[in-house]
Each structure stands twice: as structure tokens, then as C-alpha cells.
Design a protein around this motif. Structure first.
Motif, PDB file in Angstrom:
ATOM      1  N   ALA A  21      -2.223   7.424   2.673  1.00 33.23           N
ATOM      2  CA  ALA A  21      -3.321   8.393   2.589  1.00 33.23           C
ATOM      3  C   ALA A  21      -3.924   8.371   1.192  1.00 33.23           C
ATOM      4  N   HIS A  22      -5.106   8.957   1.066  1.00 29.88           N
ATOM      5  CA  HIS A  22      -5.777   8.964  -0.232  1.00 29.88           C
ATOM      6  C   HIS A  22      -5.055   9.870  -1.223  1.00 29.88           C
ATOM      7  N   GLY A  23      -4.683  11.072  -0.782  1.00 28.20           N
ATOM      8  CA  GLY A  23      -4.095  12.048  -1.700  1.00 28.20           C
ATOM      9  C   GLY A  23      -5.149  13.011  -2.209  1.00 28.20           C
ATOM     10  N   SER A  24      -4.697  14.193  -2.648  1.00 23.17           N
ATOM     11  CA  SER A  24      -5.629  15.228  -3.100  1.00 23.17           C
ATOM     12  C   SER A  24      -4.878  16.234  -3.959  1.00 23.17           C
ATOM     13  N   ARG A  25      -5.612  16.900  -4.837  1.00 26.57           N
ATOM     14  CA  ARG A  25      -5.025  18.016  -5.576  1.00 26.57           C
ATOM     15  C   ARG A  25      -4.795  19.228  -4.679  1.00 26.57           C
ATOM     16  N   ASP A  26      -5.461  19.242  -3.541  1.00 32.36           N
ATOM     17  CA  ASP A  26      -5.346  20.350  -2.598  1.00 32.36           C
ATOM     18  C   ASP A  26      -4.071  20.160  -1.773  1.00 32.36           C
ATOM     19  N   LEU A  54      -2.375   7.171  -2.430  1.00 32.84           N
ATOM     20  CA  LEU A  54      -3.014   6.393  -3.489  1.00 32.84           C
ATOM     21  C   LEU A  54      -3.107   7.174  -4.790  1.00 32.84           C
ATOM     22  N   ASP A  55      -3.265   8.484  -4.697  1.00 30.44           N
ATOM     23  CA  ASP A  55      -3.497   9.287  -5.903  1.00 30.44           C
ATOM     24  C   ASP A  55      -3.011  10.720  -5.672  1.00 30.44           C
ATOM     25  N   PHE A  56      -2.750  11.419  -6.757  1.00 29.77           N
ATOM     26  CA  PHE A  56      -2.462  12.850  -6.792  1.00 29.77           C
ATOM     27  C   PHE A  56      -1.088  13.234  -6.221  1.00 29.77           C
ATOM     28  N   ASP A  57      -0.727  12.697  -5.056  1.00 31.02           N
ATOM     29  CA  ASP A  57       0.519  13.070  -4.405  1.00 31.02           C
ATOM     30  C   ASP A  57       1.545  11.951  -4.523  1.00 31.02           C
ATOM     31  N   PRO A  59       5.131  10.135  -2.478  1.00 30.90           N
ATOM     32  CA  PRO A  59       5.341   8.948  -3.298  1.00 30.90           C
ATOM     33  C   PRO A  59       4.096   8.059  -3.340  1.00 30.90           C
ATOM     34  N   SER A  60       4.014   7.248  -4.392  1.00 30.35           N
ATOM     35  CA  SER A  60       2.971   6.231  -4.464  1.00 30.35           C
ATOM     36  C   SER A  60       3.316   5.101  -3.491  1.00 30.35           C
ATOM     37  N   VAL A  61       2.387   4.189  -3.311  1.00 33.42           N
ATOM     38  CA  VAL A  61       2.642   3.029  -2.454  1.00 33.42           C
ATOM     39  C   VAL A  61       3.842   2.247  -2.975  1.00 33.42           C
ATOM     40  N   SER A  62       3.874   2.015  -4.278  1.00 30.80           N
ATOM     41  CA  SER A  62       4.977   1.266  -4.872  1.00 30.80           C
ATOM     42  C   SER A  62       6.311   1.981  -4.672  1.00 30.80           C
ATOM     43  N   GLN A  63       6.335   3.290  -4.871  1.00 26.44           N
ATOM     44  CA  GLN A  63       7.570   4.052  -4.703  1.00 26.44           C
ATOM     45  C   GLN A  63       8.042   4.035  -3.251  1.00 26.44           C
ATOM     46  N   ALA A  64       7.113   4.177  -2.322  1.00 23.99           N
ATOM     47  CA  ALA A  64       7.489   4.199  -0.906  1.00 23.99           C
ATOM     48  C   ALA A  64       8.036   2.851  -0.455  1.00 23.99           C
ATOM     49  N   LEU A  65       7.392   1.763  -0.889  1.00 26.36           N
ATOM     50  CA  LEU A  65       7.878   0.438  -0.502  1.00 26.36           C
ATOM     51  C   LEU A  65       9.236   0.145  -1.132  1.00 26.36           C
ATOM     52  N   ALA A  66       9.410   0.546  -2.373  1.00 29.61           N
ATOM     53  CA  ALA A  66      10.702   0.329  -3.032  1.00 29.61           C
ATOM     54  C   ALA A  66      11.805   1.090  -2.310  1.00 29.61           C
ATOM     55  N   SER A  67      11.508   2.308  -1.883  1.00 31.89           N
ATOM     56  CA  SER A  67      12.493   3.099  -1.159  1.00 31.89           C
ATOM     57  C   SER A  67      12.849   2.448   0.178  1.00 31.89           C
ATOM     58  N   ASP A  92      -8.476  -0.867  -3.051  1.00 29.95           N
ATOM     59  CA  ASP A  92      -7.370  -0.101  -3.613  1.00 29.95           C
ATOM     60  C   ASP A  92      -6.047  -0.333  -2.889  1.00 29.95           C
ATOM     61  N   ILE A  93      -6.073  -0.248  -1.579  1.00 30.04           N
ATOM     62  CA  ILE A  93      -4.824  -0.397  -0.831  1.00 30.04           C
ATOM     63  C   ILE A  93      -4.291  -1.823  -0.887  1.00 30.04           C
ATOM     64  N   PRO A  94      -5.114  -2.863  -0.666  1.00 27.13           N
ATOM     65  CA  PRO A  94      -4.579  -4.224  -0.819  1.00 27.13           C
ATOM     66  C   PRO A  94      -4.023  -4.492  -2.217  1.00 27.13           C
ATOM     67  N   ALA A  95      -4.687  -3.964  -3.242  1.00 28.22           N
ATOM     68  CA  ALA A  95      -4.197  -4.177  -4.610  1.00 28.22           C
ATOM     69  C   ALA A  95      -2.852  -3.485  -4.823  1.00 28.22           C
ATOM     70  N   ALA A  96      -2.725  -2.250  -4.332  1.00 33.52           N
ATOM     71  CA  ALA A  96      -1.463  -1.526  -4.490  1.00 33.52           C
ATOM     72  C   ALA A  96      -0.333  -2.227  -3.744  1.00 33.52           C
TER      73      ALA A  96
END
Length: 267
Positions: A21-26, A54-57, A59-67, A92-96
Motif C-alpha cells: 500500500a502507499h501509506g499515509s499519516r492518517d 511505501l511511505d509513512f507506515d 513495515p516497509s517493503v524491504s522490512q516485510a520481505l526480509a521478515s 516506486d514499487i519495482p525499485a523498492a
């Protein structure tokens, strides 16, 4: 070495599904995303379903894949929780994913298609309008504003316009696209345009998944322009959960990728 057998591919349900997901401050955004992925788990109990942002929340993509990798998973379907193929889906997503998998060479990641367009999304929009009070008898006298977040990507804007054209053929007296940012018309302008054309009732259908700043802007514009009905966001609608599993299955049926690399963007 991680666990062998079924766990290496996401337990008995096949490769793990990572919803990005994109993520949000909300905080409503993440809560809605988690509610949706929870519904996916309920539909496919044997499938491992995780969420990344991707942002704000977190886990990040990297953290989720590592887990996932540390738990023994070696095959993942990454699914962009996006309604159109705009910058986040194209870059953004392919790069992450490329950055994360470079550190996890034994991990195979397939990228699923974005969610839209799909008849299931139109069905979810219809569900939300019905929940907001519209009945089948209202269709012929109701104009609908299909209000999306907006994008600078011409392909994404064209897709929204095409969805509006197709939806118009299902009996609504008019369906017009609108955007909360980056493109025109704004929601309030589309509502006023329908009023000026003599449409008796105007409903606004947010074509967004989760609450946040731009959905709030859609609702505010609809209210300011005097829309008769403002539907809630798509949220964890059952149609969306079914669609996520459709995209997952299609990704598995596609040829296996040999590698991921960050996209090369023109200046």
C-alpha cells in the motif's frame, strides 16, 4: 537454512502474498488496509498474506520481505494496492522490490498487476452507493461523479475516464470523472457541471481504497457543491478482497521472472 517444504513458499497456500500500500499519516489508512488483507486471509486460510507500505507506515517493503525470508519463505507475489498504473506502480514499487531482493538472492518475487480496471471495482462502487442510500430505481435520475485521487500520468487519467464511460452504460443518467489532485475537473466542479445540465440527483463515488487527505478532499468538495449522496471509500469491500486473490492467481500463471531491476526513467 529456513524451514523446508510448504513454508518456503508461504505455507500450504502457495507463494506468500505481499500487499503493498502507499501509506499515509492518517491512521485510518493503515487500519483499512489491514482490514482488507484480513478479509483476504479469511477467503484463503492457507495463504500467507502480509502487508507493506511505501511511505509513512511500517513495515516497509524491504522490512516485510526480509521478515518473510527469515521465516523461510522463498517465493512471493507482490501486489500493488493501487487502482491505476501510475508512478508508484511503474517506478516506486519495482525499485523498492529490486533493492530488497538484491539482498535476498534466493527470493523469487513476482509483481502482480494493479487492481484497476476491473468489474469487481465497479461492483464495489455500486455497493458503496447502495450503502449511502441509492436504490436501483434512482439510477435513471442520478448522475455519478467518479472521484479518484488524481495523477500526473496520462495513462492513469485515461483509465479513469474510460471507467466512467463504461459505467454510464449501466443505467446511470451520467457518470463523470473527477480528481482530488493533479488533474481536472475537481469533484466540486463535476458536481456543479451535472447540476447545470439539469441532473436531478448527484452522487459522488470515491474511487479510492482507504481514507486519508485526498479522500477527505473529495468528500469536502462534494459537500461544498451540494452533492445529494457521498459514498464512503471502497475500503475492505468483499469485491476488493476477491480481486486481490484474482491478481495473485494471475501473477502465478504468468511466466516466472528471472530478476528484478529498478526501472530506468527518462529525465
Amino acid at each position: 537454512m529456513g524451514p523446508a517444504g510448504a513454508a518456503r513458499s508461504g505455507d500450504a497456500g502457495g507463494p506468500a502474498l505481499l500487499v503493498i500500500a502507499h501509506g499515509s499519516r492518517d491512521p485510518r489508512h493503515a487500519a483499512t488496509v489491514h482490514a482488507l488483507t484480513g478479509r483476504v486471509r479469511a477467503l484463503r486460510p492457507g495463504l500467507r498474506v502480509e502487508t507493506a507500505f511505501l511511505d509513512f507506515d511500517t513495515p516497509s517493503v524491504s522490512q516485510a520481505l526480509a521478515s518473510l525470508y527469515l521465516s523461510g519463505v522463498r517465493e512471493v507475489v507482490a501486489l500493488p494496492l493501487l487502482l491505476t498504473r501510475a508512478f508508484h506502480a511503474k517506478a516506486d514499487i519495482p525499485a523498492a522490490l529490486a533493492e530488497a531482493t538484491a539482498r535476498l538472492p534466493e527470493l523469487t518475487v513476482r509483481i502482480a498487476d494493479v487492481l484497476g480496471p476491473s468489474p469487481l471495482l465497479t461492483a464495489a462502487l455500486e455497493r458503496r452507493l447502495a450503502e449511502a442510500g441509492l436504490t436501483p430505481a434512482d439510477r435513471a435520475t442520478t448522475g455519478v461523479v467518479l472521484a479518484s485521487a488524481g495523477s500526473t500520468d496520462p495513462e492513469a487519467i485515461a483509465v479513469i475516464a474510460e471507467i466512467a464511460r463504461e459505467w454510464r452504460h449501466t443505467g446511470w443518467c451520467a457518470v463523470r470523472p473527477a480528481f482530488a489532485s493533479a488533474a481536472l475537473p475537481r469533484t466540486e466542479d463535476a458536481v456543479r457541471a451535472l447540476r447545470a445540465e439539469g441532473v436531478r440527483r448527484v452522487a459522488v463515488a470515491p474511487y479510492v481504497i482507504a481514507p486519508g487527505r485526498l479522500p477527505d478532499r473529495i468528500a469536502a468538495g462534494a459537500t461544498a457543491a451540494g452533492a445529494d449522496v457521498v459514498a464512503p471509500v471502497l475500503g475492505p469491500a468483499p469485491e476488493l478482497a476477491t480481486l486481490l486473490l484474482e491478481r495473485y492467481s494471475c501473477a502465478l500463471a504468468a511466466p516466472r521472472p528471472t530478476h528484478l531491476r529498478p526501472p530506468v526513467l527518462s529525465a
